[in-house]
Design an enzyme around this catalytic site. Structure first.
Site, PDB file in Angstrom:
ATOM      1  N   LYS A 145       0.864  -1.295   0.061  1.00  0.00           N
ATOM      2  CA  LYS A 145      -0.157   0.217  -0.019  1.00  0.00           C
ATOM      3  C   LYS A 145       0.845   1.117   0.169  1.00  0.00           C
ATOM      4  O   LYS A 145       0.248   2.233  -0.484  1.00  0.00           O
ATOM      5  CB  LYS A 145      -0.821   0.303   1.195  1.00  0.00           C
ATOM      6  CG  LYS A 145      -1.864  -1.263   1.441  1.00  0.00           C
ATOM      7  CD  LYS A 145      -2.864  -1.199   0.317  1.00  0.00           C
ATOM      8  CE  LYS A 145      -3.942  -2.297   0.460  1.00  0.00           C
ATOM      9  NZ  LYS A 145      -3.663  -3.745   0.674  1.00  0.00           N
TER      10      LYS A 145
HETATM   11  C1  LIG Z   1      -4.309  -4.819   0.315  1.00  0.00           C
HETATM   12  C2  LIG Z   1      -3.589  -6.133   0.226  1.00  0.00           C
HETATM   13  C3  LIG Z   1      -3.779  -7.264  -0.813  1.00  0.00           C
HETATM   14  C4  LIG Z   1      -4.916  -6.998  -1.778  1.00  0.00           C
HETATM   15  O1  LIG Z   1      -4.625  -6.089  -2.533  1.00  0.00           O
HETATM   16  P1  LIG Z   1      -5.812  -5.542  -3.378  1.00  0.00           P
HETATM   17  O2  LIG Z   1      -5.511  -4.417  -4.202  1.00  0.00           O
HETATM   18  O3  LIG Z   1      -6.996  -5.206  -2.342  1.00  0.00           O
HETATM   19  O4  LIG Z   1      -6.282  -6.812  -4.526  1.00  0.00           O
HETATM   20  C5  LIG Z   1      -2.785  -8.084  -0.653  1.00  0.00           C
HETATM   21  N1  LIG Z   1      -2.066  -8.371   0.392  1.00  0.00           N
HETATM   22  C6  LIG Z   1      -1.517  -7.255   1.168  1.00  0.00           C
HETATM   23  C7  LIG Z   1      -0.827  -7.675   2.312  1.00  0.00           C
HETATM   24  C8  LIG Z   1      -2.643  -6.405   1.178  1.00  0.00           C
HETATM   25  O5  LIG Z   1      -2.316  -5.318   1.833  1.00  0.00           O
END
Ligand SMILES: *Cc1c(COP(=O)(O)O)cnc(C)c1O
Length: 486
Positions: free
Chosen positions: A110
């Site tokens: 993120k």
């Molecule tokens: C948010 C997240 C995901 C999923 O990503 P999306 O974009 O929502 O599909 C997978 N792994 C981790 C560690 C995340 O924080």
């Protein structure tokens, strides 16, 4: 290129306004009316730094930002906040290459987008003469919340409110959020799951009365979730960057196709990869990897999306999602806004929809808890490398895919978090003797066995003061926001 609404092509916006709004008034999402084609050849891109490549990709989407504005955003986002100059390193382990997207401050992918979103938003506010205080409402399954808090903390002209499932995140994830500093931050545990939080937040964005009420008080809402195009676009960059690293290391020849396996929840990460492919990146398949909440797997197998099922709390909590928001953008790309509107109405009413689309670029796979744990153990025993639980879902899914298809295309596993965020489950996967251990104390053990030091941002997190202890019912989110801003 302009942005249009996924449910109404007559909602048209420039990039900067779409970033500010986050979502369309009718609940649809902004998307490019035409995904741009990369205007440089692969040869020209292969040796660029992360920042240079980010500019080449993002300028095609953020097309009403000036060169100076965009470069300012990029250079302030991708700097020493990341613990490596490479920003997103690719490491080869066993039969795959792993794209490590967790070198930012909050140890999850993120950070790749949320390091830049505050800059994109502030610049957009300035360009558009916005004098309101921007209130960022964020629903999180665990990682977005902390990354958004870190990005927006003490950013002038903004406030950030984060809603996370009280009982649905890891101990480290929770501590990261509730110890967040910054005068403009607010963190709230909710008695519900991610879908509850996301639905509540989306309904606030589309509540004309509440918007008006807060507008009068000098506030406007925006989103830090991947429904915001300003989250999605920066994520397109690292698909190109992974590819260029494969070429530079001699793993593939320029122009050769590769696969990406992506651990998926809200479908934002993988959609960014799909955009990269549409721009001209040579990709064979995307493997969309789900955990036991396998709505997407079922959708890609059958064409029916059905959220009427039990919500499972898994060892990959950031993927515990039954309403995958960004799938809407794929549907719109493959059908039309009119059709998408119909499907989304059916999802709201019946909790499901069916669609007949031909797409062989994205393949659904999933991994159970046992398969996820086995993937962590296998990788560790073969290489000494420790996968986090989300990345392990992707790895397990890839191994299944390979057995089923015999596809030998070189594959990148998109690694979305540091194993330190999920220390306990990761260690239990490797050896059941850790089952009685304490998640925070076990960090030292993970350091011993992985030979990777405890990342600086979470060192000593257990002794930091808790600064947020708000709890709220899932139906009380709207009121909480209203009262907080009064
Ligand atoms: C948010 C997240 C995901 C999923 O990503 P999306 O974009 O929502 O599909 C997978 N792994 C981790 C560690 C995340 O924080």
């Amino acid at each position: 290129m302009k942005y249009i609404g996924t449910r109404n092509p007559n909602i048209i916006s420039e990039a900067s306004k779409a970033v500010l709004k986050g979502i369309c008034e009718d609940g649809g999402l902004f998307m490019p009316d035409k995904i741009p084609t990369m205007d440089k050849s692969l040869e020209e891109l292969v040796n660029l730094s992360y920042q240079e490549l980010a500019y080449e990709v993002m300028k095609l989407y953020m097309n009403d930002y000036t060169e100076d504005e965009l470069k300012y955003c990029i250079n302030n986002a991708y700097d020493s906040k990341f613990d490596t100059d490479v920003i997103a390193p690719l490491v080869k382990q066993n039969d795959v290459s792993i794209l490590e997207l967790f070198h930012g401050r909050t140890l999850a992918f993120k950070d790749m987008a949320l390091s830049i979103l505050p800059y994109l938003m502030k610049t957009a506010a300035k360009k558009n003469g916005i004098d309101k205080e921007i209130v960022i409402l964020t629903a999180t399954s665990g990682d977005t919340g902390k990354a958004a808090l870190e990005g927006f903390a003490d950013v002038e002209g903004t406030r950030i409110m984060v809603f996370f499932p009280e009982d649905g995140v890891s101990p480290v994830q929770k501590l990261q959020m509730v110890t967040q500093e910054g005068k403009n931050t607010c963190v709230v545990g909710i008695k519900g799951n991610f879908d509850d939080a996301q639905s509540a937040v989306k309904s606030i964005f589309t509540d004309p009365e509440l918007i008006k009420e807060l507008d009068d008080k000098g506030f406007m809402f925006s989103s830090a979730n991947s429904i915001n195009i300003g989250r999605l676009v920066p994520q397109v960059v690292y698909y190109f960057y992974a590819y260029m690293q494969m070429v530079r290391s001699g793993e593939i020849k320029l122009g050769e196709k590769i696969n990406f396996t992506v651990p998926t929840g809200n479908f934002g990460n993988i959609l960014a990869g799909y955009y990269a492919k549409c721009m001209g990146l040579p990709v064979n398949k995307f493997i969309c990897a789900s955990n036991d909440n396998k709505v997407l797997y079922d959708f890609f197998k059958t064409g029916t999306y059905d959220k009427n099922r039990e919500f499972m709390v898994t060892v990959s909590p950031s993927m515990d999602i039954l309403i995958s928001s960004n799938l809407e953008r794929l549907l719109c790309k493959l059908t039309s806004p009119e059709k998408t509107k119909e499907l989304m109405a059916s999802l709201a009413k019946e909790g499901k929809y069916s669609v007949d689309i031909k797409n062989d670029e994205i393949v659904g796979e999933f991994a159970t808890k046992d398969e996820t744990f086995k993937a962590i153990k296998d990788m560790y025993e073969k290489t000494g490398y420790v996968l986090d639980t989300h990345t392990a879902v992707a790895y397990a899914a890839y191994e299944k895919y390979k057995v089923e298809t015999k596809d030998e295309t070189k594959t990148v596993i998109v690694s979305t978090a540091s194993p330190y965020k999920f220390t306990k489950d990761v260690l239990c996967a490797i050896d059941s003797k850790y089952e009685s251990g304490d998640a925070l104390e076990l960090m030292t053990e993970l350091e011993n066995i992985s030979k990777v030091s405890i990342p600086e941002p979470i060192k000593g997190i257990e002794s930091r003061p808790v600064l947020h202890n708000n709890v709220c019912e899932k139906d009380g989110i709207k009121n909480f926001v209203r009262e907080k801003l009064n």
